[in-house]
Design a protein around this motif. Sequence first.
Motif, PDB file in Angstrom:
ATOM      1  N   VAL A  23       0.838  -1.206   0.000  1.00 47.35           N
ATOM      2  CA  VAL A  23       0.000   0.000   0.000  1.00 47.35           C
ATOM      3  C   VAL A  23       0.869   1.251   0.000  1.00 47.35           C
ATOM      4  N   THR A  24       1.940   1.239   0.779  1.00 43.37           N
ATOM      5  CA  THR A  24       2.848   2.391   0.819  1.00 43.37           C
ATOM      6  C   THR A  24       3.497   2.610  -0.540  1.00 43.37           C
TER       7      THR A  24
ATOM      8  N   SER B  71       0.936   3.921  -2.948  1.00 43.72           N
ATOM      9  CA  SER B  71       0.521   5.284  -2.602  1.00 43.72           C
ATOM     10  C   SER B  71       1.554   6.325  -2.998  1.00 43.72           C
TER      11      SER B  71
ATOM     12  N   HIS C  82      -8.567   2.317  -3.515  1.00 38.30           N
ATOM     13  CA  HIS C  82      -8.315   2.714  -2.122  1.00 38.30           C
ATOM     14  C   HIS C  82      -9.151   1.861  -1.171  1.00 38.30           C
TER      15      HIS C  82
ATOM     16  N   GLY D 232      -3.791   5.215   6.565  1.00 37.79           N
ATOM     17  CA  GLY D 232      -4.402   5.890   5.418  1.00 37.79           C
ATOM     18  C   GLY D 232      -4.199   7.390   5.471  1.00 37.79           C
TER      19      GLY D 232
ATOM     20  N   MET E 132      -0.542   8.125   4.687  1.00 34.75           N
ATOM     21  CA  MET E 132      -0.234   7.988   3.259  1.00 34.75           C
ATOM     22  C   MET E 132      -0.733   9.198   2.470  1.00 34.75           C
ATOM     23  N   GLU E 133      -1.885   9.727   2.852  1.00 33.30           N
ATOM     24  CA  GLU E 133      -2.383  10.934   2.171  1.00 33.30           C
ATOM     25  C   GLU E 133      -1.460  12.123   2.453  1.00 33.30           C
TER      26      GLU E 133
ATOM     27  N   GLN F 168       1.726  11.633   0.467  1.00 28.43           N
ATOM     28  CA  GLN F 168       1.533  11.985  -0.939  1.00 28.43           C
ATOM     29  C   GLN F 168       1.640  13.496  -1.128  1.00 28.43           C
TER      30      GLN F 168
ATOM     31  N   ARG G 120       1.501  13.447  -6.951  1.00 36.31           N
ATOM     32  CA  ARG G 120       0.351  12.917  -6.228  1.00 36.31           C
ATOM     33  C   ARG G 120      -0.191  13.997  -5.322  1.00 36.31           C
TER      34      ARG G 120
ATOM     35  N   ASP H  38     -10.155  10.168  -1.066  1.00 35.28           N
ATOM     36  CA  ASP H  38      -9.314   8.980  -0.894  1.00 35.28           C
ATOM     37  C   ASP H  38      -9.339   8.523   0.565  1.00 35.28           C
TER      38      ASP H  38
ATOM     39  N   ASN I 164     -10.566   4.985   2.002  1.00 34.52           N
ATOM     40  CA  ASN I 164      -9.726   4.197   2.913  1.00 34.52           C
ATOM     41  C   ASN I 164     -10.517   3.806   4.163  1.00 34.52           C
TER      42      ASN I 164
END
Length: 140
Positions: free
Chosen positions: A17-18, A21, A44, A81, A84-85, A88, A95, A101, A105
């Motif tokens: 996932v990382t 992302s 997602h 989650g 990760m946002e 990004q 990104r 998103d 998640n």
Amino acid sequence: MSRLIKYHKTLTIMLVVTFLSLMNTSNIKPRDIFSFPHFDKIVHFLMYFTMAFFLMFEYYLHHKHRITHIVQILIIPLFWGAAMELAQLILTENRAAEWWDMLANSLGVIAAYFVVYIFRRNKIITYLILFPFNKKQPIA
């Protein structure tokens, strides 16, 4: 170190996932994958559903077949989650962090909770498929 071994499936999913992302997606054209709107939200949802499902499953297996504290455990994929946002937004140039998103998640994590809850309530699924290591539960 023992926790890393116990939760190796969850950690592998978290690494995937990382990577997904934070990878550069500028060379991927939407028509190359699927051409319907908001496909990324489905991705997602599925990524975080899978992460939460495996986290709950591995927790169950390694804590004497108890499903206590599951709600507290689900904080891990929810925070992942959000992290990760933010990553990004901060670490990538192509990104962007999106609230939608984060919602996808979170819905994936919540859906995984309800699937595990339903599976735990169904004795046949619990005994034969999802939790076969729990020999104390009779089928009936």
